[in-house]
Structure formats: structure tokens, C-alpha cells
Motif scaffolding. Structure first.
Motif, short mmCIF file in Angstrom:
data_model
loop_
_atom_site.label_atom_id
_atom_site.label_comp_id
_atom_site.label_asym_id
_atom_site.label_seq_id
_atom_site.Cartn_x
_atom_site.Cartn_y
_atom_site.Cartn_z
N THR A 1 32.55 37.68 40.54
CA THR A 1 33.53 37.21 39.54
C THR A 1 34.65 38.25 39.44
O THR A 1 34.39 39.43 39.18
CB THR A 1 32.88 37.04 38.17
N LEU A 2 35.91 37.84 39.65
CA LEU A 2 37.08 38.73 39.61
C LEU A 2 37.85 38.48 38.31
O LEU A 2 38.25 37.35 38.03
CB LEU A 2 38.00 38.49 40.81
N THR A 3 38.05 39.54 37.52
CA THR A 3 38.78 39.46 36.24
C THR A 3 39.98 40.38 36.30
O THR A 3 39.83 41.58 36.59
CB THR A 3 37.87 39.86 35.07
N SER A 4 41.19 39.84 36.05
CA SER A 4 42.43 40.61 36.08
C SER A 4 43.10 40.53 34.70
O SER A 4 43.37 39.42 34.20
CB SER A 4 43.38 40.08 37.16
N ILE A 5 43.33 41.68 34.07
CA ILE A 5 43.93 41.75 32.73
C ILE A 5 45.16 42.64 32.82
O ILE A 5 45.09 43.77 33.32
CB ILE A 5 42.93 42.32 31.71
N ARG A 6 46.29 42.13 32.30
CA ARG A 6 47.53 42.90 32.28
C ARG A 6 48.08 42.91 30.85
O ARG A 6 48.27 41.85 30.26
CB ARG A 6 48.56 42.31 33.23
N ARG B 1 38.52 43.61 37.61
CA ARG B 1 37.07 43.82 37.59
C ARG B 1 36.40 42.72 38.42
O ARG B 1 36.72 41.54 38.27
CB ARG B 1 36.57 43.78 36.16
N MET B 2 35.40 43.15 39.31
CA MET B 2 34.66 42.21 40.15
C MET B 2 33.16 42.38 39.90
O MET B 2 32.64 43.49 40.02
CB MET B 2 34.98 42.44 41.63
N ASN B 3 32.46 41.32 39.56
CA ASN B 3 31.01 41.30 39.31
C ASN B 3 30.32 40.48 40.39
O ASN B 3 30.75 39.35 40.72
CB ASN B 3 30.72 40.70 37.94
N TYR B 4 29.17 41.04 41.00
CA TYR B 4 28.41 40.37 42.05
C TYR B 4 27.17 39.72 41.44
O TYR B 4 26.47 40.32 40.61
CB TYR B 4 27.99 41.36 43.14
#
Length: 567
Positions: A346-351, A279-282
């Protein structure tokens, strides 16, 4: 040889000189000695000898057991016994059996014994193709030996080949496996897949679709597949089965005090293998990352034209000047700005790990006898029931007791349920019921006849020895009774013949004959019925013969002799 002949003659003469009773007794005693010696020898050879298992109790397949039997038979060994898939041998001669196995080259197969044998037998003069063929054969044999060690495999045959036509670098390889399950029970699909996966990983460059598995028990051939979906489904069911087995084991341990319960577990797994979220937030405001500003100012002035040129007029002071136009002045300004901005994000990576447990349910059946035991225990532990007879378990008491036990079981099993689904579960996870466990009748004890037969089968040797001994004792008793006695009381009493009857016997001439024997007269037997002829031997023996012929005359003679001696 002479000593043996003399001994035999002595024994024969001794046996001939015995009475019939003594002969029978000697024969029985000799038979008893022979039977007891045979029993002792057989007992020492079989029952009292300590045994052990070949190779510390290791189990073998049929082919290996057959090789061991041939090795023992070749070496002339007989004191071994086959017990299932193991061989029991005498411990005292353990080294002899191991030597027989080694001499016949029947050592047990190990997964790498074939490879060791192939590598140790190479020669520098062997061709490359021959060495490769030996190595390939050793690898295939090693795979077969490894599969034989599985508990459900009796025999395994592995074969592999590759396409040798052309000059292709990656040649196509194939493999075939023939499995004879233990007990001729067909292989399950999971077992077949595990075997094919092992073969695929053991042969380099082999694909799953190029493997064929033949089940010799059912005659069916299973082909491998390279479909990724099938592999993922296999992983799903494998995780599901593993979790169900783990939960069943834990539940059995927790409910061990509830008797012989019947337990079933069902686990539902999330089919998602793995989950990854990016997920990326500007940001609403941009961020300046570089700024460049430049400014340039310029002034220019132009003087008016006046006077004469030259040094003369200009060098002299106080001269008149002419009024002309004013000078011209110009100003210029230049400004440049450069700004570089970027929008913030903002970049959020969830695995997440997949195959999580979604739902677990237990089904528990408690034996009806457990409720009866708990009911009796609670009645006995209540002090108010001392001395009272316990009533029967009615429906009302059974319902209350059942609710109590079901609540305890649900609380115990709910604690080990872990699910990944948030929120309240509206479905019951634990279902508790009961089943009627009928009391199995106890097996009837063996009858008196069966006990007697069993005892006779175990003690017939002892009974045989006892019978021989008793027969000898009774024979000795009869022999002693029939032996001649040395009691002369009857002779001394005159055989109880009255003296008056003996006076009428004519004893004339009994002692006139110097030599002879006691004999009856011929024709003049009435005047001289009996004569005593001495033979020069024992007088007592002569009198005994006379008593047998005419006891009355012998008694009278003895009485007269005794009376004459007294006078």
C-alpha cells in the motif's frame, strides 16, 4: 477728440465753480468709486473664479512639474497655482492649459509612452542596430517610468547592458538602477528587493546577481543574490509580516470601542516550506498473479513372441499354440506447474502546505480613561444610584473592572487566533494592560487682539469703503451748514435794533443821489454819515451791502420806510 476736450473742459469748469467742501467731497467719492471697482475686479479674478486640478488631480514628480511650468510660461499663462505635487488651474480656461501642455510636448509620462514613441518613429531606411538601440532605450525608459509611479520613489534611472564580445549564444547581461526616494528617506531592504525583482523579471535572461541598486538618499549600493536560501528566507519573512498585518487589522476592528488602544502582534511561522510523505506497506500474504500447470501420461505394451510367422499357421483356426512369456506393459506420468506471485503493498503520499502559523501572541494596552468612562456608565445605569454622587474610582473597584475588561478582550482576540500546533498552549496568548493617557490641555482660544487683527485682515477692504463713505457724508454735512441761507427773519425784525436808538440816526439824503452806491462820506461823515446810492440793480442786494456797513442806519431806514408806507 473734440468731444473729449469739451467734456474735460466742462468737468474742469464744474470743478472750479465748486466750493472747497464740494471739491473735497467729489474727490472722496471718485476715490471710493475707484477703490470699489478695483476690489470688485480683484475679487472676480481670484476669489470667485472656479478652479480645478490639472489632469483630474493627478500627482506628478518634480521633473514633470518643471516641464508644466515651462509650458505655461511659454504660453503666457499666469492663473495657475502649484499645490504640493499637483497644479490648480482655472476651470473656465482648462482647454488653454491642456493645449499649452500638448504644444510643448510635456504630456505626463506613462509606463509605455516611451515604447509607443519609439515604435511610431521607426523608418524602413533605419538600420537594424539603430532600431534595436531605440527599442532598448524605450524599454529602459518604460521601466524608469513604472518605478516612478511607486509611492516611495521620486526619481528612477535604469540602465542595462550585455557582453557583446565573441560569438557566445548566451551573453552576460547586467542592469543598474538608481533610485531617489521621496523625501530623501533611504529605502528599506524589502523595498530594494522588490525593485530588483521587478527589474530581473523585466529583462530576459538577467540574473539576480547581475543587478545593482543605488540608493541616492543614503549612497549605498545593494547587490542581488541568486542564493536559494536567501529567497526562501525572504518568503518566510514576507508571510510572517503579512499575517501580522492581517491580525493587527482584525484586532483593531474588534477593539475599536475600547478607545485608543496600543496593539502589538507577534506571529511565529513554521519554517518548513512544504512537507511531502510517501509510505509503502507490504502484505504478509503473497498474491498469485499467474499460474501454469501441464500433465503428460504415457502407456506402452510389448507382445510376446509365439507361433510361426506367416499366414498359414495364423489363419487356420483350432491349431495348437505354444505357451510363452506374457506381454510387457509400461506406464509413465509427467506433471509440470508454474506459479507467479507478488507481495501486496500500500503506497500513501501526503503533501502539506508549509509556513503554517505555530504561535500567535497579542499585547494590548487600554487607556486608563476608558476605565473611568466604563465606571461612570455602570454607576449611571444602576437604578439604586439615582440621586447619589459618584465616588472616586478606588483601587478595589479599578481591579474588579480591569479583570472584567481583560477577560472580554482575551475572549475576543482568542477567537481569531488559528494555529496549526495541536494540544494545549501553556503560554498566554493575549496580554492585556493599561497605560495612563494624560489629558492634553486644550489650546488657548485666540486673544481679543488676535481676533481683531484677523478680522481687520479679512475686512480691511470693507472698512476702507465705509471710511470713504463716512468722510463723504461728513463733508456733505459741513458743506450744507456753510451754504448761504434764504431765511430773512433777521432782516424783517430789523436785526433786533431798538427803535429809540434808530431815531437819532440822520437819514438825510440817503435817497437824493440818483445813481451810486452805499458809501460813507469823506470829511463830512459826521453830518452825512451814510448815503444810499442806487445802482439800478436789486434793491435787496443794495440794502444787504448797507447793512454790512452800518446795520443801525439800515434798520432805521427800513423802519421809516415801513412806517411811511403804513401811513
Amino acid at each position: 477728440m473734440n468731444q473729449f476736450t469739451q467734456f474735460a473742459q466742462q468737468v474742469q469748469s464744474l470743478f472750479v465753480g465748486m466750493t472747497p467742501q464740494a471739491r473735497l467731497l467729489s474727490v472722496l467719492l471718485a476715490a471710493a468709486i475707484a477703490v470699489s471697482a478695483g476690489i470688485l475686479v480683484s475679487g472676480s479674478a481670484s476669489g470667485t473664479q472656479k478652479t480645478t486640478y490639472l489632469f483630474d488631480g493627478q500627482t506628478f514628480n518634480e521633473s514633470q512639474l518643471s516641464r508644466f511650468e515651462v509650458a505655461f510660461s511659454t504660453a503666457g499663462l499666469r492663473d495657475w497655482e502649484r499645490v504640493g505635487s499637483r497644479i490648480r488651474i482655472p476651470e473656465s480656461t482648462k482647454g488653454v492649459y491642456y493645449k499649452a501642455v500638448s504644444d510643448s510636448k510635456a504630456m505626463p509620462d506613462t509606463p509605455f509612452s516611451a515604447i509607443d514613441e519609439a515604435t511610431s518613429g521607426t523608418n524602413l531606411l533605419d538600420s537594424t542596430k539603430l532600431v534595436e538601440a531605440r527599442q532598448l532605450n524605450a524599454r529602459l525608459k518604460a521601466l524608469s517610468n513604472a518605478l516612478k509611479t511607486m509611492p516611495f520613489v521620486e526619481e528612477a534611472y535604469v540602465n542595462s547592458d550585455q557582453d557583446r564580445t565573441g560569438f557566445v549564444a548566451n551573453r552576460q547581461k547586467t542592469a543598474s538602477v538608481a533610485i531617489r526616494p521621496r523625501g530623501n528617506v533611504p529605502l528599506t531592504p524589502a523595498q530594494a528587493r522588490h525593485i530588483m525583482q521587478y527589474i530581473q523579471k523585466s529583462v530576459a535572461g538577467l540574473k539576480a546577481a547581475d543587478i545593482a541598486l543605488l540608493d541616492l538618499a543614503s549612497g549605498q549600493t545593494t547587490l542581488g543574490e541568486d542564493d536559494p536560501l536567501i529567497l526562501e528566507q525572504e518568503r518566510y519573512y514576507q508571510v510572517k509580516r503579512q499575517q501580522e498585518m492581517d491580525l493587527r487589522r482584525r484586532a483593531k476592528e474588534l477593539l475599536a470601542d475600547y478607545g485608543d488602544i496600543r496593539l502589538e502582534v507577534n506571529v511565529e511561522i513554521d519554517p518548513t516550506l512544504s512537507e511531502e510523505t510517501n509510505r509503502m506497506n507490504y502484505d504478509p500474504k503473497s498474491t498469485t498473479i499467474s499460474a501454469i500447470t501441464s500433465r503428460k501420461d504415457s502407456d506402452s505394451a510389448k507382445n510376446p513372441v509365439a507361433g510361426r510367422p506367416g499366414t498359414g499357421p495364423n489363419a487356420t483356426l483350432n491349431q495348437s499354440q505354444s505357451i510363452t512369456t506374457p506381454e510387457q506393459v509400461s506406464k509413465a506420468k509427467e506433471s509440470t506447474e508454474s506459479t507467479k506471485q507478488v507481495v501486496g503493498s500500500t503506497l500513501t503520499s501526503i503533501r502539506k502546505v508549509g509556513l503554517q502559523t505555530k504561535y500567535v501572541s497579542f499585547s494590548v494596552l487600554v487607556p486608563h480613561s476608558y476605565y473611568k468612562r466604563i465606571y461612570k456608565k455602570e454607576w449611571d445605569e444602576n437604578p439604586a444610584n439615582n440621586g447619589k454622587t459618584i465616588p472616586a474610582l478606588d483601587d478595589a473597584a479599578f481591579t474588579l473592572l480591569k479583570e472584567k475588561i481583560e477577560t472580554n478582550i482575551k475572549n475576543i482576540l482568542t477567537a481569531i487566533i488559528q494555529t496549526s500546533t495541536p494540544g494545549e498552549d501553556k503560554f498566554p496568548r493575549v496580554t492585556v494592560g493599561h497605560y495612563v493617557d494624560f489629558e492634553t490641555p486644550e489650546p488657548a482660544p485666540p486673544s481679543l487682539v488676535q481676533k481683531a487683527l484677523d478680522w481687520l485682515s479679512e475686512s480691511w477692504q470693507t472698512l476702507l469703503l465705509a471710511a470713504v463713505a463716512l468722510a463723504g457724508i461728513f463733508s456733505m454735512r459741513g458743506f450744507v451748514k456753510s451754504a448761504p441761507t434764504s431765511n430773512d427773519s433777521a432782516f424783517e425784525k430789523g436785526f433786533d435794533i431798538p427803535l429809540d436808538d434808530a431815531l437819532d440816526i440822520d437819514l438825510t439824503g440817503l435817497d437824493d443821489e440818483p445813481v451810486g452806491s452805499l458809501e460813507a462820506g469823506g470829511e463830512g461823515a459826521d453830518s452825512n454819515p451814510l448815503r444810499l446810492k442806487t445802482t439800478g440793480g436789486d434793491v435787496k442786494k443794495d440794502l444787504t451791502n448797507m447793512v454790512r456797513e452800518n446795520p443801525d442806519a439800515a434798520a432805521t431806514l427800513l423802519r421809516n420806510w415801513i412806517s411811511g408806507t403804513k401811513e
